[in-house]
Motif scaffolding. Structure first.
Motif, short mmCIF file in Angstrom:
data_model
loop_
_atom_site.label_atom_id
_atom_site.label_comp_id
_atom_site.label_asym_id
_atom_site.label_seq_id
_atom_site.Cartn_x
_atom_site.Cartn_y
_atom_site.Cartn_z
N LEU A 11 0.82 -1.22 0.00
CA LEU A 11 0.00 0.00 0.00
C LEU A 11 0.85 1.26 0.00
N ASP A 12 2.05 1.19 0.59
CA ASP A 12 2.91 2.38 0.59
C ASP A 12 3.91 2.38 -0.57
N GLY A 13 3.65 1.57 -1.59
CA GLY A 13 4.40 1.64 -2.84
C GLY A 13 5.69 0.87 -2.90
N VAL A 14 5.99 0.04 -1.91
CA VAL A 14 7.24 -0.73 -1.90
C VAL A 14 7.10 -1.97 -2.78
N TRP A 29 6.43 -9.89 2.42
CA TRP A 29 5.12 -9.29 2.67
C TRP A 29 4.02 -9.82 1.76
N ALA A 30 4.30 -10.15 0.52
CA ALA A 30 3.26 -10.63 -0.39
C ALA A 30 2.80 -12.04 -0.01
N VAL A 143 -1.59 -5.09 -5.56
CA VAL A 143 -1.38 -4.31 -4.34
C VAL A 143 -1.86 -5.10 -3.13
N PHE A 144 -0.94 -5.33 -2.20
CA PHE A 144 -1.23 -6.09 -0.99
C PHE A 144 -1.52 -5.16 0.18
N PRO A 145 -2.40 -5.58 1.09
CA PRO A 145 -2.75 -4.75 2.24
C PRO A 145 -1.66 -4.79 3.32
N ALA A 172 -5.46 -9.27 -2.05
CA ALA A 172 -4.82 -8.19 -2.82
C ALA A 172 -5.79 -7.64 -3.87
N VAL A 173 -5.38 -6.55 -4.50
CA VAL A 173 -6.16 -5.96 -5.59
C VAL A 173 -5.25 -5.81 -6.80
#
Length: 180
Positions: A11-14, A29-30, A143-145, A172-173
């Motif tokens: 979510l923060d673009g990493v 994280w994923a 994109v993961f939460p 995710a989205v």
């Protein structure tokens, strides 16, 4: 010629170390969100795997060349059979993964000359270089939460994108964006 960039993203673009193989403190994280978000054709590449060319950097290619060749599910077979173009200044042998060849010459020049679709998977440096030259046509971002706070980000400069679609994939989205 069309360039499609596909990336896992927080979510923060990493984009750094989604699977934990990089050994970073925030890595993996994923994969903490379960297999449904990361398994199979999560980026909806479909027939692009049959007609396009994967464009990978050395680090991504080395990781994938150990991971994918032994798999036999439908998605893996298509990925293994896909043409692969590897951008590297240090590799001289890419025979470990079928249909791989080394990019000859300058990355930007070769991409401009390429006919057909190029699919950049991972390989953030390549994605950033091509974006800096206005060569990226589409982003498919899963994109993961998760918010990790630190790490390499995909976008280093402002970008205006147009949303094409958004689809839930597990937790995710998958957002598909066109460049303007």
């Amino acid at each position: 010629m069309s360039v499609i960039v596909v990336e896992f993203l927080t979510l923060d673009g990493v984009v750094e170390d989604p699977d934990g193989s990089g050994g970073t403190a925030t890595g993996g994280w994923a994969f903490r969100h379960g297999p449904e978000a990361v398994a199979g054709d999560k980026f909806r590449l479909g027939d692009l795997l049959d007609t396009g060319t994967l464009l990978l950097g050395r680090t991504t290619w080395e990781l994938f060349s150990k991971l994918w060749p032994g798999r036999t599910d439908e998605f893996s077979v298509r990925l293994n059979n896909a043409a692969k173009l590897i951008a590297s200044r240090t590799l001289d042998d890419v025979s470990a993964w079928q249909n791989s060849s080394l990019l000859q010459g300058d990355l930007v020049d070769e991409v401009r000359r390429h006919e057909g679709e190029l699919i950049v998977i991972g390989s953030v440096g390549i994605a950033q270089t091509l974006a800096g030259h206005g060569l990226v046509d589409e982003y498919r971002l899963l994109v993961f939460p998760s918010v990790v706070g630190v790490g390499r980000r995909l976008f280093e400069a402002p970008a205006d994108l147009a949303l094409v679609s958004a689809t839930q994939v597990g937790s995710a989205v998958l957002g598909t964006y066109r460049t303007r």
